[in-house]
Design a protein around this motif. Structure first.
Motif, PDB file in Angstrom:
ATOM      1  N   GLU A 413       0.847  -1.187   0.000  1.00 41.25           N
ATOM      2  CA  GLU A 413       0.000   0.000   0.000  1.00 41.25           C
ATOM      3  C   GLU A 413       0.889   1.245   0.000  1.00 41.25           C
ATOM      4  O   GLU A 413       1.687   1.460   0.917  1.00 41.25           O
ATOM      5  N   THR A 415       1.567   4.981   0.641  1.00 39.53           N
ATOM      6  CA  THR A 415       1.027   6.059   1.465  1.00 39.53           C
ATOM      7  C   THR A 415       2.073   7.169   1.599  1.00 39.53           C
ATOM      8  O   THR A 415       3.224   7.018   1.183  1.00 39.53           O
ATOM      9  N   SER A 416       1.662   8.276   2.211  1.00 41.39           N
ATOM     10  CA  SER A 416       2.573   9.386   2.448  1.00 41.39           C
ATOM     11  C   SER A 416       3.396   9.084   3.711  1.00 41.39           C
ATOM     12  O   SER A 416       2.826   8.820   4.782  1.00 41.39           O
ATOM     13  N   LEU A 417       4.743   9.109   3.582  1.00 36.76           N
ATOM     14  CA  LEU A 417       5.614   8.699   4.694  1.00 36.76           C
ATOM     15  C   LEU A 417       6.666   9.769   4.979  1.00 36.76           C
ATOM     16  O   LEU A 417       7.182  10.414   4.061  1.00 36.76           O
ATOM     17  N   LEU A 452       6.056   9.222  -1.233  1.00 38.95           N
ATOM     18  CA  LEU A 452       4.938   8.294  -1.434  1.00 38.95           C
ATOM     19  C   LEU A 452       5.529   6.913  -1.684  1.00 38.95           C
ATOM     20  O   LEU A 452       6.224   6.700  -2.681  1.00 38.95           O
ATOM     21  N   ASP A 454       5.346   2.357  -0.212  1.00 41.51           N
ATOM     22  CA  ASP A 454       4.897   1.321   0.708  1.00 41.51           C
ATOM     23  C   ASP A 454       5.978   1.158   1.786  1.00 41.51           C
ATOM     24  O   ASP A 454       7.149   0.927   1.474  1.00 41.51           O
ATOM     25  N   GLN A 455       5.593   1.274   3.044  1.00 44.23           N
ATOM     26  CA  GLN A 455       6.562   1.335   4.139  1.00 44.23           C
ATOM     27  C   GLN A 455       7.409   0.062   4.239  1.00 44.23           C
ATOM     28  O   GLN A 455       8.635   0.132   4.362  1.00 44.23           O
ATOM     29  N   ASN A 542       7.160   0.742  -6.407  1.00 44.87           N
ATOM     30  CA  ASN A 542       6.826   1.996  -5.734  1.00 44.87           C
ATOM     31  C   ASN A 542       6.863   3.195  -6.691  1.00 44.87           C
ATOM     32  O   ASN A 542       6.862   4.347  -6.251  1.00 44.87           O
ATOM     33  N   ALA A 565       5.638  13.390  -1.696  1.00 46.19           N
ATOM     34  CA  ALA A 565       4.267  13.639  -1.262  1.00 46.19           C
ATOM     35  C   ALA A 565       3.902  15.078  -1.592  1.00 46.19           C
ATOM     36  O   ALA A 565       4.778  15.935  -1.782  1.00 46.19           O
TER      37      ALA A 565
END
Length: 569
Positions: A413, A415-417, A452, A454-455, A542, A565
């Motif tokens: 997924e 996400t903004s990290l 942006l 996936d962690q 990614n 991001a």
């Protein structure tokens, strides 16, 4: 008699204008007749455009913009097929708030020029001339074209000063300098203006320039007219031999045009003959069909049965093709998976065997050293064993993630990290290894950097790059982690070491997008290249980019570029 050279509108400008017409008239394509009228207009089928625009107007059209487009399509089509009076009537029905009303004035001016109504043409072109320079680009019209038309109008009205002024203005436009046809048009206009004022020397110079430029065109009419002009000029100068040469050239181009016309006429006759023959065949078939009606009725039900059978056969054939495609696709996927499996097994069988043999040998040495209680040597051997076990653990961990990514079983997924805390968390587990080799480590990742990604897959990439930096760093080396923001859309995360580095050949091999896993050059370091291949897979997933900057003996930079991001500076 001097021949006047005229030109139609430029095709490129016309094409752009037609695209604009399509864009702005598209809101009305739900109207059935208008949709067909627009389609035929863009296909340059003017008769069909006239038919369907008339059908649309015959209905109750409440929208004034729709009416304007219908009248414009009709006027434009009449203009194209040289029915100028009908075109003028349709243009007059268009309201002044029409999107392309400025073009309406241009076309009315061109029609007036065709009909030799020069003063009317001047009135229309003068309205366009008063526009701001920037407005010309918005309506898709060249100012030089308007100026040239004004010059031609004044030339016909024998107002030579104004004519030459406008012609000279038109030639100043930058695009004219490289446009052969427009240059010929300019030289022709200037030549006629000077010739009619008995400025023969100036006129002859312009006639000659127009003639010489015409050699670079494929337009027979232009070549014919420029040759005729030179013949007339030379006859008036009593240079009859030159005049004869130009006359012969004029006749050559006349013959070429006549041949084209004859070819067209023959084609028309052949077309009409083919139509008549086809009509005869149709009449004959109609007579035969009447005779076969009874027989056809008898075969009607048989035909239906055959049709049902054919449809059934086609259905089963399509199903068979569909199943075959599915099987072929599954076979290709299976072959790819088997190839990946064989590749991984081949590498693992070699590297695991090498690692286990090394552990076996190290344990035997450890046993030998324990007997005489050589504790220093024992500690060194234990450190070596620990390093090999850690490498094997990393290998198996990478293998697991590789398998999950290839079989699409891992959770993913984007996400903004915040980048800094993730790097701190990953690097923390490697600080003891750095301490063993006295490696200096610095983390200069900006706390404000947000990306942006996936962690979990990002952590896998960082672990492998940091682990590689430690492996290939010498004692007392240095490793730094930092970011750069040179690209507006990407944030560059860089893992830099002062280790062994690599050759340019090795660097390019590692960057290749290949299914083969890259092997390390340093045989004393356990590794399969699976980690780097896994990194490239995860970075691509990614939506990022990967690059390497390295010099043999001086160190390496591993650069991971990830999308920023929205709130990242």
């Amino acid at each position: 008699m001097i021949a006047n050279i005229s030109f139609s509108q430029q095709k490129k400008e016309q094409s752009l204008f037609e695209k604009e017409i399509k864009i702005h008239s598209d809101p009305f394509i739900r109207e059935k007749h208008f949709y067909k009228a627009q389609s035929f207009f863009l296909q340059k089928e003017w008769d069909s455009t006239l038919v369907y625009s008339a059908k649309q107007l015959s209905q109750s059209v409440k929208d004034s913009k729709l009416r304007d487009y219908c009248h414009f399509f009709r006027a434009y089509s009449f203009n194209k097929i040289k029915l100028f009076e009908e075109a003028k009537k349709e243009f007059a029905k268009i309201s002044s708030d029409f999107k392309f009303y400025t073009r309406v004035n241009i076309y009315l001016g061109e029609i007036a020029l065709e009909l030799s109504e020069f003063q009317k043409a001047i009135d229309y072109f003068t309205r366009i001339e008063k526009l701001d320079v920037n407005d010309y680009g918005l309506i898709g019209v060249k100012k030089s074209g308007v100026e040239h038309n004004l010059g031609i109008c004044y030339l016909h009205l024998k107002q030579y000063d104004k004519a030459e002024s406008y012609l000279l203005q038109s030639i100043e436009a930058p695009e004219i300098k490289t446009d052969t046809l427009k240059l010929i048009r300019f030289y022709g206009g200037m030549a006629i203006s000077n010739y009619e004022q008995y400025k023969d020397q100036l006129a002859i110079g312009y006639f000659l320039k127009a003639y010489q430029l015409s050699k670079y065109t494929d337009d027979y009419t232009i070549r014919q007219n420029t040759a005729l002009n030179m013949a007339v000029v030379e006859e008036n100068r009593k240079k009859f031999s030159d005049a004869l040469r130009y006359r012969k050239e004029y006749e050559k181009w006349t013959d070429s045009l006549n041949n084209q016309n004859k070819i067209w006429e023959v084609a028309q006759i052949e077309k009409e003959f083919a139509i008549k023959e086809k009509q005869k065949e149709v009449s004959l078939l109609q007579a035969e069909n009447k005779a076969k009606i009874a027989e056809r009725n008898g075969l009607f039900y048989s035909a239906i049965a055959l049709l049902v059978l054919l449809v059934t056969a086609v259905f089963f054939y399509k199903e068979k093709v569909k199943v075959t495609k599915i099987i072929t696709t599954q076979k290709e996927d299976l072959d790819a998976l088997n190839a990946t499996k064989d590749q991984i097994l081949s590498i693992l069988s070699h590297d695991l065997r090498s690692s286990i043999i090394a552990l076996k040998y190290s344990n035997r040495l450890l046993s030998d050293e324990l007997n005489p209680k050589k504790l220093d040597n024992v500690n060194n051997l234990l450190d070596q064993n620990s390093t090999m076990v850690n490498s094997l653990y990393n290998l198996l961990d990478n293998l697991l993630h590789w398998a999950l990514s290839q079989t699409k079983q891992s959770y993913f997924e984007i996400t903004s990290l915040h980048l800094f805390p993730i790097t701190e968390q990953v690097v923390y587990n490697y600080l003891p290894l750095m301490k063993e080799k006295n490696i200096t480590f610095t983390n200069k990742v900006l706390k404000s950097d947000m990306i942006l990604a996936d962690q979990e897959s990002l952590k896998i990439v960082l672990r492998n790059l940091v682990d590689n930096a430690i492996k290939f760093s010498e004692q007392e080396g240095a490793i730094s982690l930092y970011t750069e923001n040179n690209d507006h859309g990407y944030c560059d995360l860089i893992v830099e070491d002062t280790g062994a580095g690599m050759t340019e050949v090795t660097r390019l091999e590692l960057l290749k997008d290949s299914v083969l896993l890259a092997k390390k050059e340093h045989e004393d370091v356990i590794g399969t290249g699976l980690g780097l291949q896994l990194c490239k897979t995860m970075i691509k997933k990614n939506q990022g980019k990967f690059s390497i900057d390295s010099t043999l003996g001086k160190g390496t930079k591993m650069i991971v570029s990830l999308p920023k991001a929205l709130n990242n500076g």
